[in-house]
Design a protein around this motif. Structure first.
Motif, PDB file in Angstrom:
ATOM      1  N   LYS A  83     -11.763   7.979   4.254  1.00  0.00           N
ATOM      2  CA  LYS A  83     -12.796   7.217   3.477  1.00  0.00           C
ATOM      3  C   LYS A  83     -13.815   6.606   4.430  1.00  0.00           C
ATOM      4  N   HIS A 116      -9.006  -1.832   1.786  1.00  0.00           N
ATOM      5  CA  HIS A 116      -9.414  -1.604   3.300  1.00  0.00           C
ATOM      6  C   HIS A 116     -10.525  -2.338   3.458  1.00  0.00           C
ATOM      7  N   ASP A 140       0.832  -1.271  -0.019  1.00  0.00           N
ATOM      8  CA  ASP A 140      -0.043  -0.054  -0.025  1.00  0.00           C
ATOM      9  C   ASP A 140       0.795   1.263   0.029  1.00  0.00           C
ATOM     10  N   ASP A 194     -11.600   4.487   6.994  1.00  0.00           N
ATOM     11  CA  ASP A 194     -10.102   4.615   6.766  1.00  0.00           C
ATOM     12  C   ASP A 194      -9.585   6.099   6.937  1.00  0.00           C
TER      13      ASP A 194
HETATM   14 MG   LIG Z   1      -4.196   4.881   3.144  1.00  0.00          MG
END
Ligand SMILES: [Mg+2]
Ligand SMILES: Nc1ncnc2c1ncn2[C@@H]1O[C@H](COP(=O)(O)OP(=O)(O)OP(=O)(O)O)[C@@H](O)[C@H]1O
Length: 265
Positions: A106, A83, A6, A99
Protein backbone atom coordinates in the motif's frame (compact mmCIF):
# COMPACT_ATOMS: atom_id res chain seq x y z
CA UNK A 1 -1.61 0.14 28.95
CA UNK A 2 -3.14 -0.06 25.48
CA UNK A 3 -2.81 -2.93 23.05
CA UNK A 4 -2.78 -3.02 19.26
CA UNK A 5 -2.90 -6.33 17.39
CA UNK A 6 -2.18 -6.52 13.64
CA UNK A 7 -3.31 -9.85 12.19
CA UNK A 8 -1.56 -9.95 8.81
CA UNK A 9 -1.33 -12.65 6.17
CA UNK A 10 2.21 -13.58 7.29
CA UNK A 11 2.72 -12.20 10.79
CA UNK A 12 0.55 -11.35 13.78
CA UNK A 13 2.07 -8.48 15.72
CA UNK A 14 1.10 -7.13 19.13
CA UNK A 15 2.23 -3.79 20.62
CA UNK A 16 1.68 -2.48 24.15
CA UNK A 17 1.99 1.24 24.80
CA UNK A 18 1.84 3.18 28.04
CA UNK A 19 -0.27 6.14 29.18
CA UNK A 20 1.73 8.66 27.15
CA UNK A 21 1.89 6.50 24.05
CA UNK A 22 5.39 5.19 24.79
CA UNK A 23 6.31 1.75 23.41
CA UNK A 24 6.47 -0.81 26.23
CA UNK A 25 6.81 -4.14 24.42
CA UNK A 26 6.02 -5.92 21.17
CA UNK A 27 5.77 -9.44 19.80
CA UNK A 28 5.80 -10.86 16.28
CA UNK A 29 4.52 -14.39 15.63
CA UNK A 30 3.58 -16.30 12.47
CA UNK A 31 -0.11 -15.96 11.52
CA UNK A 32 -0.28 -19.53 10.17
CA UNK A 33 -3.67 -21.08 9.49
CA UNK A 34 -5.16 -20.55 12.93
CA UNK A 35 -5.57 -16.80 13.51
CA UNK A 36 -7.08 -17.20 16.96
CA UNK A 37 -4.09 -19.24 18.10
CA UNK A 38 -1.62 -16.69 16.68
CA UNK A 39 -3.49 -13.75 18.26
CA UNK A 40 -3.46 -15.47 21.64
CA UNK A 41 0.23 -16.29 21.33
CA UNK A 42 1.14 -12.70 20.35
CA UNK A 43 -0.90 -11.21 23.24
CA UNK A 44 0.50 -13.69 25.81
CA UNK A 45 4.04 -12.91 24.69
CA UNK A 46 3.68 -9.13 24.78
CA UNK A 47 1.99 -9.19 28.22
CA UNK A 48 4.70 -11.50 29.54
CA UNK A 49 7.44 -9.16 28.22
CA UNK A 50 5.83 -6.20 30.02
CA UNK A 51 5.11 -8.19 33.19
CA UNK A 52 1.36 -7.45 33.07
CA UNK A 53 -1.83 -9.53 32.95
CA UNK A 54 -4.32 -9.27 30.10
CA UNK A 55 -6.80 -7.75 32.55
CA UNK A 56 -4.43 -4.79 33.04
CA UNK A 57 -4.95 -3.71 29.41
CA UNK A 58 -7.34 -0.76 29.24
CA UNK A 59 -8.20 -0.95 25.56
CA UNK A 60 -7.51 -3.12 22.52
CA UNK A 61 -7.81 -2.34 18.80
CA UNK A 62 -7.46 -4.96 16.07
CA UNK A 63 -6.10 -4.29 12.59
CA UNK A 64 -4.88 -6.23 9.55
CA UNK A 65 -6.62 -8.77 7.44
CA UNK A 66 -7.79 -10.86 10.43
CA UNK A 67 -8.67 -7.82 12.60
CA UNK A 68 -12.20 -9.00 13.34
CA UNK A 69 -10.84 -12.03 15.19
CA UNK A 70 -9.14 -9.98 17.92
CA UNK A 71 -11.06 -10.72 21.15
CA UNK A 72 -12.39 -7.93 23.39
CA UNK A 73 -11.38 -5.24 20.89
CA UNK A 74 -12.97 -1.79 21.13
CA UNK A 75 -12.76 -1.52 17.36
CA UNK A 76 -11.36 -3.09 14.20
CA UNK A 77 -9.53 -0.47 12.10
CA UNK A 78 -7.96 -1.00 8.66
CA UNK A 79 -4.20 -1.42 8.45
CA UNK A 80 -4.08 1.57 6.11
CA UNK A 81 -5.21 3.90 8.92
CA UNK A 82 -3.05 2.09 11.46
CA UNK A 83 0.18 2.24 9.41
CA UNK A 84 -0.47 5.96 8.87
CA UNK A 85 -1.00 6.62 12.60
CA UNK A 86 1.85 4.30 13.65
CA UNK A 87 4.43 5.98 11.41
CA UNK A 88 3.16 9.43 12.40
CA UNK A 89 3.91 8.60 16.06
CA UNK A 90 7.54 7.84 15.19
CA UNK A 91 8.24 10.22 12.30
CA UNK A 92 5.62 13.03 12.45
CA UNK A 93 7.15 14.69 9.38
CA UNK A 94 6.39 11.74 7.05
CA UNK A 95 3.77 12.41 4.36
CA UNK A 96 3.88 9.13 2.39
CA UNK A 97 4.18 5.67 3.86
CA UNK A 98 4.80 2.57 1.76
CA UNK A 99 3.69 -0.56 3.64
CA UNK A 100 5.04 -3.73 2.04
CA UNK A 101 3.56 -6.79 3.72
CA UNK A 102 3.34 -10.44 2.80
CA UNK A 103 0.26 -10.21 0.65
CA UNK A 104 -0.41 -6.53 0.00
CA UNK A 105 1.52 -3.37 -0.73
CA UNK A 106 0.00 0.00 0.00
CA UNK A 107 1.15 3.51 -0.74
CA UNK A 108 -0.54 5.84 1.74
CA UNK A 109 -0.38 9.63 1.71
CA UNK A 110 -0.93 10.98 5.21
CA UNK A 111 -2.07 14.25 6.71
CA UNK A 112 -0.03 16.19 9.25
CA UNK A 113 -2.16 14.57 12.00
CA UNK A 114 -1.41 11.01 10.93
CA UNK A 115 -4.72 10.37 9.17
CA UNK A 116 -5.14 8.92 5.68
CA UNK A 117 -5.28 11.49 2.90
CA UNK A 118 -5.39 9.04 0.00
CA UNK A 119 -3.98 5.59 -0.75
CA UNK A 120 -3.43 2.98 -3.42
CA UNK A 121 -3.16 -0.77 -2.91
CA UNK A 122 -1.82 -3.50 -5.17
CA UNK A 123 -4.52 -5.60 -6.81
CA UNK A 124 -4.83 -9.32 -6.18
CA UNK A 125 -1.31 -9.99 -7.42
CA UNK A 126 1.80 -11.02 -5.49
CA UNK A 127 4.18 -8.84 -7.54
CA UNK A 128 5.56 -6.05 -5.35
CA UNK A 129 4.89 -7.91 -2.09
CA UNK A 130 6.74 -10.04 0.45
CA UNK A 131 5.25 -13.13 -1.17
CA UNK A 132 7.10 -12.30 -4.42
CA UNK A 133 10.37 -12.12 -2.47
CA UNK A 134 9.63 -15.36 -0.60
CA UNK A 135 9.02 -17.22 -3.89
CA UNK A 136 12.24 -15.80 -5.42
CA UNK A 137 14.33 -16.54 -2.32
CA UNK A 138 13.02 -20.10 -2.30
CA UNK A 139 13.86 -20.51 -6.01
CA UNK A 140 17.46 -19.60 -5.13
CA UNK A 141 17.62 -21.71 -1.97
CA UNK A 142 18.16 -18.78 0.41
CA UNK A 143 16.16 -17.10 3.19
CA UNK A 144 14.28 -13.78 2.70
CA UNK A 145 16.42 -12.32 5.48
CA UNK A 146 19.57 -12.90 3.35
CA UNK A 147 18.36 -11.02 0.25
CA UNK A 148 19.36 -7.53 1.42
CA UNK A 149 22.94 -8.43 2.38
CA UNK A 150 23.53 -10.49 -0.76
CA UNK A 151 22.25 -7.78 -3.11
CA UNK A 152 24.84 -5.37 -1.70
CA UNK A 153 27.55 -7.41 -3.47
CA UNK A 154 25.95 -6.94 -6.89
CA UNK A 155 28.06 -5.25 -9.57
CA UNK A 156 25.82 -5.93 -12.56
CA UNK A 157 22.04 -5.94 -12.00
CA UNK A 158 20.29 -8.75 -13.88
CA UNK A 159 16.91 -7.29 -14.89
CA UNK A 160 13.81 -9.42 -14.32
CA UNK A 161 11.43 -8.71 -17.19
CA UNK A 162 8.31 -10.59 -16.01
CA UNK A 163 5.91 -8.79 -13.72
CA UNK A 164 3.97 -11.97 -12.90
CA UNK A 165 5.40 -13.89 -9.92
CA UNK A 166 5.02 -17.26 -11.63
CA UNK A 167 6.89 -16.14 -14.79
CA UNK A 168 9.47 -14.22 -12.77
CA UNK A 169 10.19 -17.38 -10.76
CA UNK A 170 10.94 -19.33 -13.99
CA UNK A 171 13.11 -16.44 -15.16
CA UNK A 172 15.09 -16.55 -11.91
CA UNK A 173 15.51 -20.33 -12.16
CA UNK A 174 16.79 -19.93 -15.77
CA UNK A 175 19.24 -17.19 -14.74
CA UNK A 176 20.60 -19.41 -11.94
CA UNK A 177 20.98 -22.29 -14.44
CA UNK A 178 22.82 -19.98 -16.91
CA UNK A 179 25.35 -19.23 -14.17
CA UNK A 180 24.39 -15.62 -13.38
CA UNK A 181 25.54 -14.47 -9.96
CA UNK A 182 22.90 -14.74 -7.25
CA UNK A 183 23.60 -11.21 -6.00
CA UNK A 184 22.96 -9.79 -9.49
CA UNK A 185 19.70 -11.71 -9.84
CA UNK A 186 18.58 -10.52 -6.39
CA UNK A 187 19.41 -6.92 -7.26
CA UNK A 188 17.20 -7.38 -10.37
CA UNK A 189 14.39 -8.75 -8.18
CA UNK A 190 14.64 -5.72 -5.88
CA UNK A 191 14.58 -3.38 -8.86
CA UNK A 192 11.44 -5.14 -10.15
CA UNK A 193 9.76 -4.61 -6.76
CA UNK A 194 10.81 -0.95 -6.79
CA UNK A 195 9.39 -0.47 -10.31
CA UNK A 196 6.13 -2.10 -9.36
CA UNK A 197 5.77 0.15 -6.30
CA UNK A 198 6.66 3.25 -8.27
CA UNK A 199 3.89 2.36 -10.72
CA UNK A 200 1.50 2.46 -7.74
CA UNK A 201 3.00 5.68 -6.40
CA UNK A 202 2.57 7.44 -9.74
CA UNK A 203 -1.20 6.95 -9.58
CA UNK A 204 -1.54 9.13 -6.46
CA UNK A 205 1.68 11.15 -6.57
CA UNK A 206 4.29 11.16 -3.86
CA UNK A 207 4.76 13.67 -1.11
CA UNK A 208 8.01 13.63 0.88
CA UNK A 209 9.35 12.64 3.39
CA UNK A 210 8.68 8.96 2.70
CA UNK A 211 8.82 6.03 5.13
CA UNK A 212 8.69 2.30 4.47
CA UNK A 213 6.92 -0.11 6.84
CA UNK A 214 5.98 -3.80 6.87
CA UNK A 215 8.30 -6.80 7.07
CA UNK A 216 9.82 -6.12 3.63
CA UNK A 217 11.29 -2.84 4.93
CA UNK A 218 13.82 -5.08 6.75
CA UNK A 219 15.24 -5.87 3.32
CA UNK A 220 17.87 -3.17 2.70
CA UNK A 221 17.97 -4.08 -1.01
CA UNK A 222 14.29 -3.14 -1.46
CA UNK A 223 14.83 0.10 0.48
CA UNK A 224 17.79 0.91 -1.78
CA UNK A 225 15.79 0.15 -4.94
CA UNK A 226 12.97 2.45 -3.78
CA UNK A 227 15.53 5.16 -2.90
CA UNK A 228 16.90 5.07 -6.45
CA UNK A 229 13.41 5.76 -7.83
CA UNK A 230 12.33 8.45 -5.39
CA UNK A 231 15.72 10.19 -5.31
CA UNK A 232 16.15 10.24 -1.55
CA UNK A 233 16.59 7.81 1.31
CA UNK A 234 13.24 6.75 2.80
CA UNK A 235 12.93 6.57 6.58
CA UNK A 236 12.67 3.08 8.06
CA UNK A 237 11.66 2.57 11.70
CA UNK A 238 13.80 0.29 13.91
CA UNK A 239 11.12 -2.43 13.74
CA UNK A 240 9.04 -1.75 10.61
CA UNK A 241 6.92 -4.90 11.00
CA UNK A 242 5.07 -3.60 14.10
CA UNK A 243 3.94 -0.19 12.79
CA UNK A 244 0.37 -1.34 12.03
CA UNK A 245 0.02 -2.76 15.57
CA UNK A 246 1.55 0.42 17.01
CA UNK A 247 -1.02 2.54 15.17
CA UNK A 248 -3.80 0.26 16.47
CA UNK A 249 -2.52 0.71 20.05
CA UNK A 250 -2.58 4.51 19.58
CA UNK A 251 -6.17 4.29 18.31
CA UNK A 252 -7.03 2.22 21.43
CA UNK A 253 -5.47 4.92 23.66
CA UNK A 254 -7.25 7.77 21.84
CA UNK A 255 -10.55 5.92 21.89
CA UNK A 256 -10.43 5.37 25.66
CA UNK A 257 -9.29 8.95 26.31
CA UNK A 258 -11.99 10.48 24.10
CA UNK A 259 -14.71 8.37 25.79
CA UNK A 260 -13.37 9.55 29.17
CA UNK A 261 -13.64 13.15 27.97
CA UNK A 262 -17.26 12.51 27.00
CA UNK A 263 -17.98 10.99 30.48
CA UNK A 264 -16.17 13.81 32.31
CA UNK A 265 -17.68 16.49 30.12
MG1 LIG B 1 0.52 -5.96 7.18
N1 LIG C 1 14.09 -10.40 8.53
C1 LIG C 1 13.53 -10.16 7.35
N2 LIG C 1 14.29 -9.74 6.31
C2 LIG C 1 13.72 -9.47 5.11
N3 LIG C 1 12.40 -9.60 4.84
C3 LIG C 1 11.61 -10.01 5.84
C4 LIG C 1 12.11 -10.30 7.13
N4 LIG C 1 11.07 -10.69 7.92
C5 LIG C 1 9.98 -10.64 7.15
N5 LIG C 1 10.29 -10.23 5.89
C6 LIG C 1 9.36 -10.03 4.77
O1 LIG C 1 8.19 -9.47 5.30
C7 LIG C 1 7.04 -10.11 4.77
C8 LIG C 1 5.94 -10.11 5.82
O2 LIG C 1 5.69 -8.77 6.21
P1 LIG C 1 4.55 -8.42 7.25
O3 LIG C 1 4.69 -9.22 8.48
O4 LIG C 1 4.52 -6.94 7.36
O5 LIG C 1 3.28 -8.94 6.44
P2 LIG C 1 1.78 -9.02 6.92
O6 LIG C 1 1.41 -7.77 7.63
O7 LIG C 1 1.54 -10.30 7.64
O8 LIG C 1 1.05 -9.09 5.50
P3 LIG C 1 -0.15 -8.24 4.89
O9 LIG C 1 -0.03 -6.84 5.42
O10 LIG C 1 0.07 -8.29 3.41
O11 LIG C 1 -1.40 -8.95 5.31
C9 LIG C 1 7.50 -11.50 4.38
O12 LIG C 1 6.75 -11.95 3.27
C10 LIG C 1 8.97 -11.30 4.04
O13 LIG C 1 9.12 -11.07 2.64
Amino acid sequence: MYLGVDVGSVSTDAVLIGERGELCAYSIVKSGFDHKYAINQAIEEVCHKSGIQREDVKGIVGTGYGRRNVPDALKAITEISCHAMGIHSIFPEVRTVIDIGGQDSKVIRITDNGFVDTFVMNDKCAAGTGRFLEVMAQAMGIGVDELGMLSKKSKKVQPISSICTVFAESEVISRVAEGSKKEDIIAGIHRAIGERLMGMVSTIGIRTPIAITGGVAKNSGVVKAISSFVGGIPLVPDEPQIIGALGAAIYAMNNINSSLEVCNG
